[in-house]
Design an enzyme around this catalytic site. Structure first.
Site, PDB file in Angstrom:
ATOM      1  N   SER A 160       0.845  -1.044  -0.030  1.00  0.00           N
ATOM      2  CA  SER A 160       0.081  -0.035   0.063  1.00  0.00           C
ATOM      3  C   SER A 160       0.869   1.500   0.069  1.00  0.00           C
ATOM      4  O   SER A 160       1.598   1.437  -0.941  1.00  0.00           O
ATOM      5  CB  SER A 160      -0.759   0.007   1.293  1.00  0.00           C
ATOM      6  OG  SER A 160      -2.070   0.836   0.975  1.00  0.00           O
ATOM      7  N   GLU A 255     -10.065  -2.793  -5.746  1.00  0.00           N
ATOM      8  CA  GLU A 255      -9.571  -1.894  -4.920  1.00  0.00           C
ATOM      9  C   GLU A 255      -9.295  -0.607  -5.810  1.00  0.00           C
ATOM     10  O   GLU A 255      -9.043  -0.737  -6.938  1.00  0.00           O
ATOM     11  CB  GLU A 255      -8.186  -2.550  -4.276  1.00  0.00           C
ATOM     12  CG  GLU A 255      -7.039  -3.027  -5.210  1.00  0.00           C
ATOM     13  CD  GLU A 255      -6.029  -3.560  -4.560  1.00  0.00           C
ATOM     14  OE1 GLU A 255      -5.406  -2.419  -3.557  1.00  0.00           O
ATOM     15  OE2 GLU A 255      -5.456  -4.530  -4.664  1.00  0.00           O
ATOM     16  N   HIS A 285      -7.813  -5.251  -1.054  1.00  0.00           N
ATOM     17  CA  HIS A 285      -6.563  -4.440  -1.078  1.00  0.00           C
ATOM     18  C   HIS A 285      -5.760  -5.438   0.014  1.00  0.00           C
ATOM     19  O   HIS A 285      -5.775  -5.471   1.109  1.00  0.00           O
ATOM     20  CB  HIS A 285      -7.145  -2.944  -0.308  1.00  0.00           C
ATOM     21  CG  HIS A 285      -5.752  -2.245  -0.240  1.00  0.00           C
ATOM     22  ND1 HIS A 285      -4.906  -1.691  -1.226  1.00  0.00           N
ATOM     23  CD2 HIS A 285      -5.132  -1.503   0.897  1.00  0.00           C
ATOM     24  CE1 HIS A 285      -3.872  -1.038  -0.871  1.00  0.00           C
ATOM     25  NE2 HIS A 285      -4.062  -0.830   0.375  1.00  0.00           N
TER      26      HIS A 285
END
Length: 315
Positions: A160, A255, A285
């Site tokens: 991320s 996502e 995600h």
């Protein structure tokens, strides 16, 4: 006369990985668990996120040890036996405002167990208390510290926002003077564009069960500080990618950051970087965190480990 292929026509090597009906059912059950967890949360967001990430189990065949140096802090996750020359620098996610190296020990142990390579999970200052360029500078300091410890084959891995910071770090190392260069980068659902140019950010057909556009906008504003969102320190998508090492990017179809991965993979390929993009059907995600619940997470980590081991063997 032969036609010359324009660099803009070059696309990353992409594999779309489908899932079975049984796996889809497991994914739906997991999403209900997410909903129940967040709906029942009673603590502040940072504490709740710590509990969420810490649910990824710590494997049995590793040791963990805190590292507290003046410029570098974090946690080591080490296998029972390892080469003294190889290491993974892991940079955690959390939108630059959440997360800690301690919470990620279980997840990173899954990578360490599969590769047999020790990993250092970096603790970097979070926003809004710290903004750019603090986190990139901290990551470079961690790299220099690992090199000073004698590591000569180092890969950078992140998820991320930590995936974006991993790519910022790799880009900076490619331009730097260090005699030790990264052997590879692996990023899970990386956030690479804080200008929000990816269509999936606002595409109503994308159902992201974990993060939303408004949340990401708030995180970006807190993180960039006085910098522009288009600065490569904030958005590695907009940087010079020519000297990146081989990359593996894994992302789910469900996502907001799907197009971040697509765009970065294609820009890297256009810059001559060996890059593999895996798009996992129906996955959320950073689905790799959920090794206890879905087969896709375990398989994706197996594939990431294979990629890393090949890179360490080449390096």
């Amino acid at each position: 006369m032969l036609d010359v292929l324009k660099t803009t026509d070059i696309k990353a090597k992409t594999e779309v990985i489908t899932i079975s009906d049984a796996e889809r059912a497991r994914e739906e059950a997991l999403r209900q668990r997410f909903s129940d967890f967040w709906a029942s949360a009673t603590t502040d967001l940072r504490t709740t996120y710590e509990a969420f990430i810490s649910a990824s189990p710590l494997v049995n065949n590793v040791t963990v040890e805190a590292a507290h140096q003046e410029a570098v802090q974090g946690w080591w996750v080490r296998p029972e036996q390892a080469s003294s020359a190889q290491a993974i620098l892991y940079i955690h996610g959390g939108g630059y405002v959440l997360g800690s190296s301690q919470a990620y020990r279980g997840f990173v142990s899954q990578i360490v167990s599969r590769t047999g390579v020790p990993a250092f999970i970096l603790e970097y200052p979070l926003a809004p208390e710290a903004s750019l360029p603090t986190a990139p500078n901290t990551a470079l300091a961690a790299w220099d510290w690992l090199v000073a410890q004698g590591f000569r084959k180092i890969a950078v891995v992140g998820d991320s926002a930590g995936g974006g910071l991993s790519l910022v770090t790799l880009t900076q190392l490619g331009k730097g003077n260090s005699d030790v260069k990264p052997v590879a980068g692996v990023v899970f659902s990386p956030w690479v564009d804080l200008t929000f140019s990816g269509a999936s950010m606002v595409d109503q057909s994308v159902v992201d069960p974990l993060i939303g556009y408004d949340y990401l906008k708030d995180c970006a504003q807190k993180y960039v500080g006085s910098f522009s969102a288009s600065d490569p320190l904030a958005s590695p998508l907009l940087g010079d990618l020519q000297k990146l090492p081989p990359l593996l990017i894994q992302v789910g179809t469900d996502e907001r950051l799907l197009d971040d991965s697509r765009q970065f993979a294609n820009r890297a390929a256009q810059s001559g970087v060996p890059v593999q993009l895996e798009i996992w059907e129906g996955m959320h995600h950073v689905f790799q965190l959920d090794v206890e619940h879905i087969e896709s997470a375990r398989t994706a980590l197996d594939r990431a480990a294979q990629f890393l081991l090949a890179a360490f063997n080449r390096g």
